[in-house]
Design an enzyme around this catalytic site. Structure first.
Site, PDB file in Angstrom:
ATOM      1  N   SER A 136       0.802  -1.215   0.000  1.00  0.00           N
ATOM      2  CA  SER A 136       0.000   0.000   0.000  1.00  0.00           C
ATOM      3  C   SER A 136       0.838   1.269   0.000  1.00  0.00           C
ATOM      4  CB  SER A 136      -0.934   0.006   1.217  1.00  0.00           C
ATOM      5  OG  SER A 136      -0.190  -0.114   2.413  1.00  0.00           O
ATOM      6  N   ASP A 290       5.012  -6.636  13.367  1.00  0.00           N
ATOM      7  CA  ASP A 290       4.329  -7.162  12.180  1.00  0.00           C
ATOM      8  C   ASP A 290       4.999  -8.474  11.780  1.00  0.00           C
ATOM      9  OD1 ASP A 290       2.369  -7.073  10.255  1.00  0.00           O
ATOM     10  OD2 ASP A 290       3.510  -5.839   8.862  1.00  0.00           O
TER      11      ASP A 290
END
Length: 510
Positions: A136, A290
């Site tokens: 993104s 993450d």
């Protein structure tokens, strides 16, 4: 001009949410009142034709956010770390949000590298591949350094991504204000604070110098961790919009067939992933937030390689000690001690009953300990723990929510490698070792040494500071005032106490 633009963007967003079926999911997650549902549906319904359908194979929420573009995808990823805000069910949907977008042309990427490094790509790299991954915010290219012949990964921000994100963030703030106005009950979820948290995360990812710094700090902290390594940052070829690191060659941690074919012990890998995460969180207070399979590889020698450091978590030393004591108390099934730690840390108001709280904690822990190894989950324990502490008046702590979310992801990775992994057995030595080093006698000596270091710097100034404080106090209150005398004596006592503490610390160290 921002108002009309924000309204138009929100109508388009609402139309997409309604068209994909995500609007109902979101309103249900927020337990929106009837009035808010009627207003939202009344405004959005006539504009459904403006919305986008998205990929019909995805769940409604992920389908809508993927259709809306990069800022919404990233917003969904950030919200997946906040089940306290969106609820567990929606957080799970958002956790699998697709972060794969069409890449931008390689010529545009080369122009970005040229502008960032002030050199032509052909002068720095012998090879520069088509995008190997597109997300993104940025995409990654595989390249080869002309100077050394080393293979590297070059991460390049999407063109215009900063302005695009700022426009969407402005619209998010506008939406938060509207939600708070129409639904006062939603204020307990602090919508504007959620947007501010998202904005902070994104701003960090939009400056790749910050990600490079995170990678460098993480590497320095973990340099001695056996079986774990990170690609090194190539600072000479990195900047605000470009980041270059060594190429991570290995088998994706999520490909069990490839791991088996390469002869790796998946049970050992699962144990190591979990223990590494706990070590980083407890020992360093700085952890990869993450840590899913897509950001982990296994080298030929069995080392685990981590990459993509856009989202990192930080926990201060005091919170780490509290967290470790809570975990260790649960491991020992000492619920009274777990309750006392919460009260000592000020997490639970002092007017609550510690024994009642301990019984509530027992109701959390015992069912989990009764499960077989394949169902024991530290992430689930923390989730239940937050539910109980909320009932006893504990405020949400964002850093622990991020820790809990990452713990769930890491457990999922470990279980995907070895379904029968006993989480408690794996975690026990890490937590116990941290308890010994951070709360035992060695920790006391270390704290005293820190006090001595502070006193060495400020000790000579202490008499002057105390005297100045006493003079100011005497000027404010007349000498005959009893309260003034008491405050002066308190200041003198405090000064003597600090000086005495410093002397003791120095004596211990010396």
């Amino acid at each position: 001009m921002r108002g009309p633009h924000n309204i138009i963007r929100l109508i388009r967003t609402g139309a997409t949410l309604e068209r994909t079926g995500a609007m109902k999911v979101i309103l249900d997650a927020y337990e929106a009142p009837r009035l808010l549902r009627m207003v939202v549906r009344g405004v959005v319904w006539p504009f459904q034709w403006l919305g986008m359908k998205g990929d019909t194979s995805m769940p409604p929420a992920t389908r809508a956010l993927t259709a809306l573009g990069p800022a919404y995808i990233k917003f969904g990823q950030v919200l997946s770390t906040r089940p306290d805000v969106v609820g567990d069910e929606l957080a799970v949907q958002l956790r699998v949000l697709q972060d794969k977008l069409p890449p931008f042309p390689i010529d545009v990427a080369k122009d970005s590298v040229r502008d960032a490094l002030d050199v032509q790509v052909r002068d720095v790299f012998d090879e520069f591949s088509e995008p190997v991954a597109a997300a993104s915010i940025a995409q990654v290219h595989k390249a080869r350094l002309k100077e050394t012949g080393e293979e590297v990964a070059v991460k390049v921000l999407r063109p215009g991504i900063e302005k695009a994100f700022q426009r969407d963030v402005d619209a998010f703030y506008f939406a938060a204000d509207v939600i708070e106005f129409l639904s006062p009950a939603s204020r307990r979820l602090r919508p504007r604070d959620v947007i501010a948290h998202f904005e902070g995360v994104v701003k960090g990812e939009l400056d790749l110098r910050l990600e490079s710094a995170s990678a460098s700090e993480f590497a320095a902290n973990t340099v001695g961790d056996e079986g774990f390594r990170l690609p090194d940052v190539k600072w000479a070829y990195s900047g605000r919009r470009v980041m270059t690191m060594g190429w991570a060659e290995g088998v994706p941690l999520g490909d069990n067939d490839a791991l088996d074919a390469a002869g790796h012990d998946r049970t050992r890998l699962g144990e190591r992933v979990l223990q590494l995460f706990l070590s980083h969180a407890l020992r360093d207070g700085f952890f990869h937030a993450d840590m899913h399979q897509g950001n982990l590889k296994v080298a030929a020698n069995g080392d685990i390689i981590a990459y993509d450091f856009g989202i990192m978590g930080y926990i201060d030393e005091y919170t780490r000690r509290v967290y470790a004591e809570i975990l260790f108390g649960f491991i020992q099934r000492d619920y009274k001690r777990v309750a006392e730690v919460h009260f000592e840390a000020g997490y639970v108001p002092a007017d609550r009953d510690v024994d009642e709280f301990a019984r509530a904690l027992r109701a959390v822990g015992e069912p989990i300990f009764g499960m077989d190894a394949s169902h024991i989950s530290m992430g689930r324990l923390l989730s239940y723990l937050f539910e109980v502490t909320e009932r006893f008046g504990m405020e949400t702590r964002t850093e622990l929510i991020l820790l809990q979310r990452t713990m769930v992801v890491v457990e999922g990775v470990a279980r995907s490698l070895s379904p029968q992994l006993n989480i408690w057995d794996v975690a026990h030595p890490i937590v116990e070792d941290y308890i010994k080093t951070s709360i035992g006698p060695r920790a006391v000596l270390r704290d005293l040494a820190k006090t001595a270091a502070v006193m060495a710097r400020f000790g000579p100034r202490l008499p002057g500071l105390v005297e100045a404080a006493l003079i100011r106090q005497s000027e404010i209150e007349a000498p005959h005032n009893r309260g003034g005398h008491r405050k002066m004596w308190a200041l003198m006592f405090l000064g003597g106490l600090v000086a005495g503490s410093g002397a003791v610390a120095l004596a211990v160290v010396l």
